[in-house]
Design an enzyme around this catalytic site. Structure first.
Site, PDB file in Angstrom:
ATOM      1  NE  ARG A  64      -3.998  -1.886   2.524  1.00  0.00           N
ATOM      2  CZ  ARG A  64      -3.781  -2.948   3.596  1.00  0.00           C
ATOM      3  NH1 ARG A  64      -3.122  -2.904   4.639  1.00  0.00           N
ATOM      4  NH2 ARG A  64      -4.887  -3.647   3.787  1.00  0.00           N
ATOM      5  CB  ALA A  68     -13.553  -7.976  -9.904  1.00  0.00           C
ATOM      6  CB  CYS A 101      -2.964 -14.034  -0.839  1.00  0.00           C
ATOM      7  SG  CYS A 101      -4.585 -14.166  -1.245  1.00  0.00           S
TER       8      CYS A 101
HETATM    9  N1  SAH Z   1      -7.195  -5.327  -0.830  1.00  0.00           N
HETATM   10  C1  SAH Z   1      -7.769  -5.651   0.458  1.00  0.00           C
HETATM   11  C2  SAH Z   1      -7.756  -6.958   0.811  1.00  0.00           C
HETATM   12  C3  SAH Z   1      -8.606  -7.873  -0.548  1.00  0.00           C
HETATM   13  S1  SAH Z   1      -8.942  -9.903   0.520  1.00  0.00           S
HETATM   14  C4  SAH Z   1      -7.010  -4.867   1.624  1.00  0.00           C
HETATM   15  O1  SAH Z   1      -6.018  -4.610   1.410  1.00  0.00           O
HETATM   16  O2  SAH Z   1      -7.402  -4.962   2.710  1.00  0.00           O
HETATM   17  C5  SAH Z   1     -10.171 -10.136  -0.396  1.00  0.00           C
HETATM   18  C6  SAH Z   1     -11.583  -9.323  -1.107  1.00  0.00           C
HETATM   19  O3  SAH Z   1     -12.265 -10.135  -2.424  1.00  0.00           O
HETATM   20  C7  SAH Z   1     -12.891  -9.508  -0.503  1.00  0.00           C
HETATM   21  O4  SAH Z   1     -12.655  -8.166   0.084  1.00  0.00           O
HETATM   22  C8  SAH Z   1     -13.339 -10.054  -0.929  1.00  0.00           C
HETATM   23  O5  SAH Z   1     -15.080  -9.312  -0.629  1.00  0.00           O
HETATM   24  C9  SAH Z   1     -13.085  -9.617  -2.735  1.00  0.00           C
HETATM   25  N2  SAH Z   1     -13.959 -10.018  -3.150  1.00  0.00           N
HETATM   26  C10 SAH Z   1     -14.035 -11.646  -3.850  1.00  0.00           C
HETATM   27  N3  SAH Z   1     -14.451 -11.984  -5.033  1.00  0.00           N
HETATM   28  C11 SAH Z   1     -14.945 -10.766  -5.540  1.00  0.00           C
HETATM   29  C12 SAH Z   1     -15.805 -10.746  -6.452  1.00  0.00           C
HETATM   30  N4  SAH Z   1     -15.553 -11.597  -8.097  1.00  0.00           N
HETATM   31  N5  SAH Z   1     -15.161  -9.325  -7.462  1.00  0.00           N
HETATM   32  C13 SAH Z   1     -15.082  -8.215  -6.253  1.00  0.00           C
HETATM   33  N6  SAH Z   1     -14.717  -8.649  -5.001  1.00  0.00           N
HETATM   34  C14 SAH Z   1     -14.269 -10.169  -4.886  1.00  0.00           C
END
Ligand code: SAH
Length: 399
Positions: A219, A286, A343
């Site tokens: 970040r 997404a 991850c």
């Molecule tokens: N980047 C974040 C952590 C990501 S964790 C940070 O810095 O804190 C992964 C996230 O992806 C979760 O919040 C989950 O709700 C979301 N997620 C899972 N599948 C998804 C999809 N198909 N489209 C968008 N978000 C999704």
């Protein structure tokens, strides 16, 4: 024979095949079930066991598990796994985070214990401004939770105001674990700081222990690219990459997650910090959203959840990463920057790099790798356990 079995029961011994002791000699902390010649009668999930070779020589002490990883080793020495043992391990873990300078006036969020990386397989402890959140990944570790709580109090002293135990998500339901405070009682959300940014953390209702600490340094790096830029942060959870962008004077940030709860957390964190740039949240998938971007973003972040949780799912996961990255790269204008992550522990660094490069090729774009990213020092990798490396990322410039 009867006599030997009896001793085995008393000692809760696991005996390895003679040709399966090499990994233990190299100090790898896992024993797979295939390496075991015999297990003392009566051993059950979560027991502390002594591992021996066929001649009765001591090899290690660990926690027994009914699965493919049958023993997770806590010590290669024949010591008691008592309060002193845990005090020593957790004091070492805390002193590493001190060495990393993670307890500061502008930073009081860090991972205190990272499983194998801190010599405590099966144990995660995250720290949020005085509150330690314990997450056990094995029942054996859960049974030792009082010793862990004692050690945290010993190591953190008056830095500690509460300990919350949260293992109901990580342990199978038959163990009937309870999520609760072991000491103190702090209302959530609780405010804590990462690199000068305030986050409202809710370990009770949030995902995992409430926050994705492992992206702290990444970040910060995004922040260095952010000034004057339009940024899309997908899979944003509680908005870490968005906040780092806004703090560093991004002009516009869009945060996207498929979970409304995650978006609520992001909104709360944006409100708390009151930075200047424009911010908008989007609840969407997404993959769908990326097919047609509403803005000509300068920077996009892709930080999906683990696509593969096991080796058998690896191929499908790789295809998923390729599709996601190819669709995104295709949409981005020349000169833009992509921060892309995985991850999934079973997709290693090389495989991830190759997959993203293949995605760029499929998208018909030239890309350059500006940085290779990974997990930070408070998520250390035990050199004897390379499997501990799970987070990897690339910063790409799309030409
Ligand atoms: N980047 C974040 C952590 C990501 S964790 C940070 O810095 O804190 C992964 C996230 O992806 C979760 O919040 C989950 O709700 C979301 N997620 C899972 N599948 C998804 C999809 N198909 N489209 C968008 N978000 C999704």
């Amino acid at each position: 024979m009867y006599f030997r079995t009896k001793i085995q029961v008393l000692k809760r011994t696991v005996i390895l095949h003679s040709n399966k002791t090499q990994s233990i000699q190299r100090k790898h902390p896992w024993i797979f079930s295939g390496a075991i010649k015999s297990t003392a009668k009566g051993i059950s999930e979560g027991d502390v066991v002594t591992v021996e070779d066929e001649n009765g020589q001591f090899l290690a002490k660990g926690l027994y598990n009914d699965g493919s990883i049958a023993v997770r080793i806590l010590s290669f020495e024949n010591v008691a796994l008592d309060n002193a043992f845990f005090r020593n391990k957790i004091s070492n873990a805390v002193s590493l985070r001190e060495q990393l300078n993670l307890f500061r006036a502008d930073n009081n969020i860090c991972r205190l214990v990272h499983g194998e990386g801190d010599g405590l397989p099966g144990l995660i402890v995250d720290f949020y401004a005085g509150v330690a959140v314990i997450q056990c990944h094995t029942y054996g570790m859960y049974k030792l939770i009082e010793k862990i709580a004692d050690a945290l109090q010993f190591a953190l002293k008056d830095q500690l105001i509460a300990i919350y135990s949260k293992s109901s998500d990580t342990l199978p339901p038959q163990f009937e674990t309870e999520d609760n405070y072991l000491i103190g009682d702090v209302p959530t959300p609780h405010l804590a700081l990462e690199n000068g940014i305030t986050y409202a953390i809710d370990w009770v209702k949030g995902q995992k222990t409430g926050f994705f600490i492992d992206q702290r340094e990444n970040r910060k790096l995004l922040g260095e690219f952010a000034k004057g830029k339009k940024i899309l942060n997908t899979f944003c959870y509680s908005g870490g990459f968005s906040l780092a962008s806004l703090k560093n004077e991004a002009t516009l940030v869009h945060s996207l997650d498929s979970s409304k709860k995650a978006i609520d957390l992001t909104e709360e964190n944006v409100r708390l910090n009151a930075f200047n740039g424009e911010h908008k949240s989007i609840v969407a998938d997404a993959m769908q959203f990326i097919k047609e971007l509403p803005e000509d973003y300068d920077i996009v972040v892709l930080d999906p959840p683990a696509f593969a949780k096991s080796r058998t799912k690896r191929h499908k996961a790789v295809q998923g990463y390729k599709r996601l990255n190819a669709s995104t790269i295709k949409q981005l204008k020349p000169g833009s920057i992509l921060f892309t992550f995985s991850c999934s522990q079973v997709v290693d660094k090389q495989l991830f790099n190759n997959t993203v490069i293949a995605a760029a090729f499929e998208a018909g774009r030239n890309v350059r790798i500006l940085a290779q990213l990974h997990q930070p020092g408070d998520h250390p990798i035990n050199a004897a356990h390379p499997e501990g490396e799970y987070l990897k990322g690339l910063v790409l410039r799309i030409d």
